[in-house]
Write a protein that holds these residues in place. Structure first.
Motif, short mmCIF file in Angstrom:
data_model
loop_
_atom_site.label_atom_id
_atom_site.label_comp_id
_atom_site.label_asym_id
_atom_site.label_seq_id
_atom_site.Cartn_x
_atom_site.Cartn_y
_atom_site.Cartn_z
N PHE A 51 0.60 -1.48 -0.15
CA PHE A 51 -0.21 0.00 0.23
C PHE A 51 0.64 1.34 0.04
O PHE A 51 2.29 1.12 0.41
CB PHE A 51 -1.07 0.25 1.76
CG PHE A 51 -2.21 -0.84 1.50
CD1 PHE A 51 -2.18 -1.77 0.26
CD2 PHE A 51 -3.10 -1.00 2.29
CE1 PHE A 51 -3.11 -2.49 0.27
CE2 PHE A 51 -3.59 -2.38 2.73
CZ PHE A 51 -3.68 -3.01 1.41
N ASN A 52 0.38 2.38 -0.18
CA ASN A 52 1.62 3.83 -0.49
C ASN A 52 0.04 4.48 0.43
O ASN A 52 -0.69 3.95 1.32
CB ASN A 52 1.09 3.99 -1.78
CG ASN A 52 1.65 3.60 -3.06
OD1 ASN A 52 2.75 2.96 -2.64
ND2 ASN A 52 0.76 3.38 -4.17
N VAL A 53 0.98 5.53 1.26
CA VAL A 53 0.66 6.15 2.49
C VAL A 53 0.28 7.45 1.70
O VAL A 53 0.98 8.08 0.97
CB VAL A 53 1.92 6.37 2.62
CG1 VAL A 53 1.44 7.29 4.50
CG2 VAL A 53 2.63 4.73 4.11
N LEU A 54 -0.49 8.44 2.09
CA LEU A 54 -0.99 9.38 1.87
C LEU A 54 -1.38 10.47 4.03
O LEU A 54 -2.13 9.47 4.70
CB LEU A 54 -1.96 9.69 1.55
CG LEU A 54 -2.48 11.02 1.62
CD1 LEU A 54 -1.33 12.45 0.48
CD2 LEU A 54 -4.33 11.38 0.52
N ASP A 55 -0.33 11.21 3.98
CA ASP A 55 -0.05 11.77 5.64
C ASP A 55 -0.87 13.19 5.31
O ASP A 55 -0.12 13.79 4.47
CB ASP A 55 0.55 11.88 5.97
CG ASP A 55 1.92 10.37 6.66
OD1 ASP A 55 0.08 9.48 7.20
OD2 ASP A 55 2.37 9.49 6.85
N ASP A 56 -1.42 14.09 6.26
CA ASP A 56 -2.11 15.20 6.18
C ASP A 56 -1.54 15.95 7.15
O ASP A 56 -2.30 15.03 8.74
CB ASP A 56 -3.70 14.62 6.26
CG ASP A 56 -4.40 16.13 6.06
OD1 ASP A 56 -3.26 17.69 6.04
OD2 ASP A 56 -5.61 16.39 5.46
N TYR A 57 -0.93 16.77 6.88
CA TYR A 57 -0.38 17.63 8.49
C TYR A 57 -0.70 18.87 8.50
O TYR A 57 -0.06 19.54 9.20
CB TYR A 57 1.47 17.65 8.42
CG TYR A 57 1.80 15.74 9.16
CD1 TYR A 57 2.27 15.29 10.08
CD2 TYR A 57 2.19 15.71 7.53
CE1 TYR A 57 2.98 14.34 10.14
CE2 TYR A 57 2.88 13.46 8.10
CZ TYR A 57 3.27 13.63 9.33
OH TYR A 57 3.36 12.03 9.22
N ARG A 58 -1.63 19.26 8.15
CA ARG A 58 -2.19 20.21 7.44
C ARG A 58 -2.80 21.04 8.85
O ARG A 58 -2.10 22.43 9.18
CB ARG A 58 -3.49 20.67 6.37
CG ARG A 58 -2.63 20.50 5.42
CD ARG A 58 -3.79 20.29 4.27
NE ARG A 58 -4.86 19.30 5.02
CZ ARG A 58 -5.96 19.05 3.47
NH1 ARG A 58 -5.85 20.43 2.77
NH2 ARG A 58 -6.64 18.12 3.84
N ASP A 59 -3.48 20.44 9.95
CA ASP A 59 -3.82 20.64 11.22
C ASP A 59 -2.48 20.61 11.91
O ASP A 59 -3.19 20.55 13.36
CB ASP A 59 -4.81 19.81 11.61
CG ASP A 59 -5.98 20.62 10.37
OD1 ASP A 59 -5.94 21.40 10.02
OD2 ASP A 59 -6.85 19.74 9.84
#
Length: 107
Positions: A51-59
């Motif tokens: 699996f690939n990874v998408l990480d959201d650090y905007r907050d």
């Protein structure tokens, strides 16, 4: 499958049909928060190194020292390292700086 750590400040969802792991981080986050989430992902029955990874650090506001950050990078390189595509969402220059440091160990 969805998992959380530390009062929902760090969450993830594994989307097997998309071969994707999505991580979301909010509030003050330190290296232990990220490690806890990554360990939960590794232990999830739906996890696959395909699996690939998408990480959201905007907050996020990162709360780490240089020494603790280096220790985190070492753990990550040893424990969460497989061939994958990763994407990271950021919103501030500080977040970009932290992610760029993080990105250097994945190459």
């Amino acid at each position: 499958m969805m998992g959380t750590t530390r009062k929902n400040r760090c969450r993830y969802r594994i989307l097997p049909e998309r071969r994707l792991i999505v991580g979301y981080y909010s509030g003050e986050v330190n290296e232990n928060d990220i490690i806890s989430l990554k360990k939960a992902i590794l232990n999830d029955n739906n996890f696959s190194t395909g699996f690939n990874v998408l990480d959201d650090y905007r907050d996020v506001v990162f709360v780490t020292s240089a020494n603790s950050y280096d220790q985190f990078l070492k753990w990550f390189k040893e424990s969460f390292n497989w061939e994958r595509r990763s994407a990271v969402l950021t919103d501030t220059p500080e977040q970009v700086t932290n992610i760029l440091r993080f990105d250097t160990i994945q190459k």
